[in-house]
Design a protein around this motif. Structure first.
Motif, PDB file in Angstrom:
ATOM      1  N   LEU A 105       0.858  -1.179   0.000  1.00  0.00           N
ATOM      2  CA  LEU A 105       0.000   0.000   0.000  1.00  0.00           C
ATOM      3  C   LEU A 105       0.897   1.233   0.000  1.00  0.00           C
ATOM      4  CD1 LEU A 105      -2.872   1.279   0.375  1.00  0.00           C
ATOM      5  CD2 LEU A 105      -2.306   1.368   2.808  1.00  0.00           C
ATOM      6  N   ALA A 106       0.646   2.176  -0.901  1.00  0.00           N
ATOM      7  CA  ALA A 106       1.372   3.445  -0.948  1.00  0.00           C
ATOM      8  C   ALA A 106       0.441   4.532  -0.433  1.00  0.00           C
ATOM      9  CB  ALA A 106       1.816   3.766  -2.370  1.00  0.00           C
ATOM     10  N   THR A 107       0.853   5.202   0.641  1.00  0.00           N
ATOM     11  CA  THR A 107       0.014   6.215   1.265  1.00  0.00           C
ATOM     12  C   THR A 107       0.838   7.382   1.763  1.00  0.00           C
ATOM     13  OG1 THR A 107      -1.666   6.610   2.983  1.00  0.00           O
ATOM     14  CG2 THR A 107       0.077   5.034   3.511  1.00  0.00           C
ATOM     15  N   THR A 108       0.204   8.534   1.888  1.00  0.00           N
ATOM     16  CA  THR A 108       0.840   9.694   2.502  1.00  0.00           C
ATOM     17  C   THR A 108       0.365   9.860   3.937  1.00  0.00           C
ATOM     18  OG1 THR A 108      -0.904  11.135   1.643  1.00  0.00           O
ATOM     19  CG2 THR A 108       1.105  10.934   0.313  1.00  0.00           C
ATOM     20  N   SER A 109      -0.543   9.019   4.375  1.00  0.00           N
ATOM     21  CA  SER A 109      -1.156   9.136   5.704  1.00  0.00           C
ATOM     22  C   SER A 109      -0.528   8.161   6.697  1.00  0.00           C
ATOM     23  CB  SER A 109      -2.661   8.860   5.608  1.00  0.00           C
ATOM     24  OG  SER A 109      -3.225   8.674   6.882  1.00  0.00           O
ATOM     25  N   GLU A 110       0.064   8.701   7.758  1.00  0.00           N
ATOM     26  CA  GLU A 110       0.626   7.836   8.796  1.00  0.00           C
ATOM     27  C   GLU A 110      -0.470   7.044   9.491  1.00  0.00           C
ATOM     28  OE1 GLU A 110       3.407   9.747  11.420  1.00  0.00           O
ATOM     29  OE2 GLU A 110       4.369  10.782   9.748  1.00  0.00           O
ATOM     30  N   GLU A 111      -1.660   7.640   9.642  1.00  0.00           N
ATOM     31  CA  GLU A 111      -2.785   6.946  10.276  1.00  0.00           C
ATOM     32  C   GLU A 111      -3.205   5.723   9.461  1.00  0.00           C
ATOM     33  OE1 GLU A 111      -7.208   7.919  12.086  1.00  0.00           O
ATOM     34  OE2 GLU A 111      -6.431   9.187  10.489  1.00  0.00           O
ATOM     35  N   ILE A 112      -3.345   5.898   8.157  1.00  0.00           N
ATOM     36  CA  ILE A 112      -3.731   4.770   7.308  1.00  0.00           C
ATOM     37  C   ILE A 112      -2.601   3.743   7.245  1.00  0.00           C
ATOM     38  CG2 ILE A 112      -4.286   4.084   4.938  1.00  0.00           C
ATOM     39  CD1 ILE A 112      -6.080   6.549   4.785  1.00  0.00           C
ATOM     40  N   ALA A 113      -1.363   4.196   7.196  1.00  0.00           N
ATOM     41  CA  ALA A 113      -0.224   3.265   7.185  1.00  0.00           C
ATOM     42  C   ALA A 113      -0.248   2.385   8.434  1.00  0.00           C
ATOM     43  CB  ALA A 113       1.089   4.030   7.100  1.00  0.00           C
ATOM     44  N   GLU A 114      -0.457   2.988   9.585  1.00  0.00           N
ATOM     45  CA  GLU A 114      -0.491   2.229  10.835  1.00  0.00           C
ATOM     46  C   GLU A 114      -1.655   1.247  10.858  1.00  0.00           C
ATOM     47  OE1 GLU A 114      -1.141   3.181  15.525  1.00  0.00           O
ATOM     48  OE2 GLU A 114       0.137   4.554  14.381  1.00  0.00           O
ATOM     49  N   LEU A 115      -2.809   1.707  10.421  1.00  0.00           N
ATOM     50  CA  LEU A 115      -3.999   0.854  10.373  1.00  0.00           C
ATOM     51  C   LEU A 115      -3.802  -0.308   9.404  1.00  0.00           C
ATOM     52  CD1 LEU A 115      -7.511   1.030  10.473  1.00  0.00           C
ATOM     53  CD2 LEU A 115      -6.863   1.403   8.107  1.00  0.00           C
ATOM     54  N   ALA A 116      -3.132  -0.048   8.281  1.00  0.00           N
ATOM     55  CA  ALA A 116      -3.003  -1.041   7.215  1.00  0.00           C
ATOM     56  C   ALA A 116      -1.988  -2.135   7.511  1.00  0.00           C
ATOM     57  CB  ALA A 116      -2.633  -0.354   5.906  1.00  0.00           C
ATOM     58  N   ARG A 117      -0.955  -1.831   8.266  1.00  0.00           N
ATOM     59  CA  ARG A 117       0.166  -2.769   8.437  1.00  0.00           C
ATOM     60  C   ARG A 117      -0.243  -4.199   8.771  1.00  0.00           C
ATOM     61  NH1 ARG A 117       3.049   2.066   9.822  1.00  0.00           N
ATOM     62  NH2 ARG A 117       4.697   2.298   8.269  1.00  0.00           N
ATOM     63  N   PRO A 118      -1.208  -4.437   9.678  1.00  0.00           N
ATOM     64  CA  PRO A 118      -1.571  -5.832   9.953  1.00  0.00           C
ATOM     65  C   PRO A 118      -2.341  -6.516   8.809  1.00  0.00           C
ATOM     66  CG  PRO A 118      -2.382  -4.366  11.697  1.00  0.00           C
ATOM     67  CD  PRO A 118      -1.857  -3.509  10.592  1.00  0.00           C
ATOM     68  N   HIS A 119      -2.804  -5.728   7.837  1.00  0.00           N
ATOM     69  CA  HIS A 119      -3.704  -6.256   6.815  1.00  0.00           C
ATOM     70  C   HIS A 119      -3.093  -6.354   5.422  1.00  0.00           C
ATOM     71  CE1 HIS A 119      -6.857  -5.824   9.797  1.00  0.00           C
ATOM     72  NE2 HIS A 119      -6.399  -4.604  10.016  1.00  0.00           N
ATOM     73  N   VAL A 120      -1.876  -5.828   5.248  1.00  0.00           N
ATOM     74  CA  VAL A 120      -1.250  -5.825   3.927  1.00  0.00           C
ATOM     75  C   VAL A 120       0.179  -6.365   4.031  1.00  0.00           C
ATOM     76  CG1 VAL A 120      -2.650  -3.871   3.128  1.00  0.00           C
ATOM     77  CG2 VAL A 120      -0.414  -3.432   4.116  1.00  0.00           C
ATOM     78  N   ALA A 121       0.727  -6.731   2.888  1.00  0.00           N
ATOM     79  CA  ALA A 121       2.081  -7.294   2.856  1.00  0.00           C
ATOM     80  C   ALA A 121       3.132  -6.268   3.266  1.00  0.00           C
ATOM     81  CB  ALA A 121       2.393  -7.836   1.459  1.00  0.00           C
ATOM     82  N   ALA A 122       2.942  -5.010   2.836  1.00  0.00           N
ATOM     83  CA  ALA A 122       3.904  -3.948   3.138  1.00  0.00           C
ATOM     84  C   ALA A 122       3.223  -2.604   2.954  1.00  0.00           C
ATOM     85  CB  ALA A 122       5.125  -4.047   2.215  1.00  0.00           C
ATOM     86  N   VAL A 123       3.787  -1.583   3.590  1.00  0.00           N
ATOM     87  CA  VAL A 123       3.302  -0.213   3.443  1.00  0.00           C
ATOM     88  C   VAL A 123       4.461   0.669   3.027  1.00  0.00           C
ATOM     89  CG1 VAL A 123       2.328   1.785   4.655  1.00  0.00           C
ATOM     90  CG2 VAL A 123       1.498  -0.504   5.196  1.00  0.00           C
ATOM     91  N   VAL A 124       4.225   1.502   2.025  1.00  0.00           N
ATOM     92  CA  VAL A 124       5.195   2.479   1.581  1.00  0.00           C
ATOM     93  C   VAL A 124       4.642   3.845   1.964  1.00  0.00           C
ATOM     94  CG1 VAL A 124       6.410   3.475  -0.397  1.00  0.00           C
ATOM     95  CG2 VAL A 124       5.868   1.026  -0.370  1.00  0.00           C
ATOM     96  N   LEU A 125       5.266   4.503   2.923  1.00  0.00           N
ATOM     97  CA  LEU A 125       4.832   5.827   3.346  1.00  0.00           C
ATOM     98  C   LEU A 125       5.515   6.852   2.449  1.00  0.00           C
ATOM     99  CD1 LEU A 125       3.002   7.219   5.391  1.00  0.00           C
ATOM    100  CD2 LEU A 125       4.939   7.306   6.947  1.00  0.00           C
ATOM    101  N   LEU A 126       4.709   7.578   1.680  1.00  0.00           N
ATOM    102  CA  LEU A 126       5.247   8.533   0.705  1.00  0.00           C
ATOM    103  C   LEU A 126       5.448   9.903   1.331  1.00  0.00           C
ATOM    104  CD1 LEU A 126       2.906   7.610  -2.280  1.00  0.00           C
ATOM    105  CD2 LEU A 126       5.181   6.729  -1.794  1.00  0.00           C
TER     106      LEU A 126
END
Length: 126
Positions: A105-126
């Protein structure tokens, strides 16, 4: 790297949000996010139809693929009701798509990045 972009990720990808260009090869997203993209463009351009249409055309070409939301509806419902974060379900669709496809998941939101981490393979914080 190919990543599923949320609203901020899409806008950063096409240069409509300040910041460095993402080091991604391609961006895909969820078709349900198009309404949020249009709302953002409407506000950005004070409802100037020509400017909204021009940026929307650029975004539609820049996003490599728009995933349909229907196939991830069950995963989306689970995210929307079990995460404990009160976000509009539309904003969670990219998380559901990333979880379903195994793409980061590529996001600019730290809130969404934190929420997503348990549900996706990886998070790319832009």
């Amino acid at each position: 790297m190919i990543a599923v972009a949320d609203l901020g990720g899409i806008l950063r990808w096409v240069g409509l949000l300040d910041g460095p260009a993402p080091l991604l090869r391609r961006v895909v997203s969820a078709d349900a996010l198009l309404g949020e993209v249009i709302e953002y463009l409407k506000v950005r351009h004070d409802s100037d139809a020509a400017a909204v249409a021009a940026d929307l055309a650029e975004i539609q070409l820049a996003v490599h693929e728009w995933y349909p939301t229907g196939p991830v509806a069950g995963r989306l419902a689970s995210l929307a009701t079990t995460t404990g974060i009160d976000l509009d379900a539309t904003l969670l669709v990219p998380v559901a798509v990333a979880g379903e496809t195994g793409l980061p998941l590529a996001t600019t939101s730290e809130e969404i990045a934190e929420l997503a981490r348990p549900h996706v393979a990886a998070v790319v914080l832009l």
